[in-house]
Write an enzyme that holds these catalytic residues in place. Structure first.
Site, PDB file in Angstrom:
ATOM      1  N   THR A  13       0.818  -1.217   0.000  1.00  0.00           N
ATOM      2  CA  THR A  13       0.000   0.000   0.000  1.00  0.00           C
ATOM      3  C   THR A  13       0.850   1.264   0.000  1.00  0.00           C
ATOM      4  OG1 THR A  13      -1.779  -1.158   1.109  1.00  0.00           O
ATOM      5  CG2 THR A  13      -1.795   1.206   1.349  1.00  0.00           C
ATOM      6  N   THR A  90       1.717  -4.607   4.211  1.00  0.00           N
ATOM      7  CA  THR A  90       1.634  -4.958   5.629  1.00  0.00           C
ATOM      8  C   THR A  90       1.048  -6.350   5.873  1.00  0.00           C
ATOM      9  OG1 THR A  90      -0.515  -3.871   5.806  1.00  0.00           O
ATOM     10  CG2 THR A  90       1.434  -2.547   6.327  1.00  0.00           C
TER      11      THR A  90
HETATM   12  N1  ASP Z   1      -2.835  -5.456   1.002  1.00  0.00           N
HETATM   13  C1  ASP Z   1      -1.721  -4.578   1.221  1.00  0.00           C
HETATM   14  C2  ASP Z   1      -0.431  -5.368   1.103  1.00  0.00           C
HETATM   15  O1  ASP Z   1      -0.089  -6.077   2.022  1.00  0.00           O
HETATM   16  C3  ASP Z   1      -1.841  -3.975   2.553  1.00  0.00           C
HETATM   17  C4  ASP Z   1      -0.749  -3.031   2.916  1.00  0.00           C
HETATM   18  O2  ASP Z   1       0.295  -2.903   2.312  1.00  0.00           O
HETATM   19  O3  ASP Z   1      -0.944  -2.385   3.950  1.00  0.00           O
HETATM   20  O4  ASP Z   1       0.234  -5.243   0.105  1.00  0.00           O
END
Ligand code: ASP
Length: 327
Positions: A13, A90
């Site tokens: 993200t 994340t």
């Molecule tokens: N879905 C995303 C990922 O893990 C969530 C994020 O980066 O916060 O790439």
């Protein structure tokens, strides 16, 4: 002299924006460009950038983690590099962080960072998280602490941290003991050392035939049987409470062990250790007597990473037992 930090991009993200036609976040070049701008307003380190991947973190495979580990090792081998920051989604950050923590033996800071909001959202937390990661990476105090996750100004150890909330900015927590430290404006303050002894698994391959199975009330051993039939090399079982399973699961665990499959027992509770407290059929003490290996307070997802690396390094029962049962 300014410290030299390499920022390795993998996606997530932190480098996504909203695509108007889909009304949803997707990987974007803008994200990385914006992150690079921190170089303009930051005089705290000399930065270089490595575009390793640009994917959402659910796309990160175990072999990606192995290649990333090699890449980070090669950056750290450069005497001019003082530390490495990895931008990462994340969702699987705790797994990549733990993989690198187990696999890389180097005292230079290695930091994972991401964001919970994308570049199109109000309160995009990418740049502030990245600056906090940078401040941590150049801190002498961060050396020799293993891989760290820096998000929302909290510094957590890879071997303790968990993503605990689907959208909160303070989602990364070391639930039992709190963060190792914080980033307070330009100060990096460590309050404590990690509670876990550091483990190094110098594997240059991984064993991917490791299954993770979560148990719940009333379940039987069908999923374990499936893993056995699929020629699993290892099975991590997220058991109930202190490490107990419904009695009808026991024959499948027995069979898995008889087939030479490594069975690691952890708890589905997010906090606390398993222990051989219960002697009834399916109780943790009974399972131990059958040859199950205790993973103590590891989460299921971290135990799986550890078993994949451990089996990739040495398929030897004493070795595998020793890496899980060291405390
Ligand atoms: N879905 C995303 C990922 O893990 C969530 C994020 O980066 O916060 O790439």
């Amino acid at each position: 002299m300014k410290k030299r930090i390499v920022i390795v991009f993998t996606g997530g993200t932190i480098s996504m924006e909203i695509d108007e036609s889909m009304e949803a976040a997707v990987p974007s070049k803008k994200g990385e460009a914006l992150i690079k701008r921190i170089q303009e307003f930051s005089d705290i380190a000399e930065l270089s950038f490595d575009h390793f991947l640009s994917v959402p973190s659910p796309y990160i495979s175990i072999s990606d983690m192995l290649s990333l580990s090699r890449r980070v090792k090669s950056h750290l081998a450069d005497p001019n590099t003082d530390g490495v920051i990895i931008t990462h989604g994340t969702d699987t950050m705790e797994e990549t962080a733990y993989f690198l923590d187990l696999n890389i033996h180097n005292d230079k800071p290695i930091i994972l960072v991401g964001s919970m909001r994308n570049i199109s959202e109000l309160g995009y937390d990418g740049p502030s998280n990245l600056v906090a990661a940078l401040r941590t990476a150049i801190s002498d105090e961060a050396k020799g602490r293993g891989v760290l996750v820096v998000m929302n100004n909290d510094i957590n150890a890879a071997n303790e941290v968990m993503k605990t909330h689907t959208m909160a900015l303070d989602t990364f927590k070391s639930l039992e003991f709190g963060p190792l430290g914080i980033v307070d404006h330009d100060k990096v303050i460590f309050y404590r050392n990690s509670t876990h002894r550091r483990l190094h698994i110098p594997a240059d391959r991984v064993e991917e035939r490791v299954f993770l199975i979560k148990l719940a009330a009333g379940m039987d051993g069908e999923l374990i049987d499936y893993a056995v039939n699929q020629k699993a090399k290892g099975i991590v079982i997220e058991a109930l409470g202190r490490g107990n399973v419904p009695p009808q699961v026991v024959p499948s665990i027995k069979r898995a062990i008889e087939e030479g499959i490594y069975v690691i027992l952890v708890s589905r509770c997010p906090m606390g250790r398993i222990a051989d407290t219960y002697g009834y059929v399916g109780g943790s003490k009974h399972l131990k007597s059958l040859g199950v290996i205790f993973g103590y307070n590891l989460s299921g997802q971290k135990a799986r990473i550890q078993l994949m690396l451990g089996l990739g390094y040495r398929q030897d029962p004493d070795y595998i037992r020793s890496i899980f049962e060291m405390e």
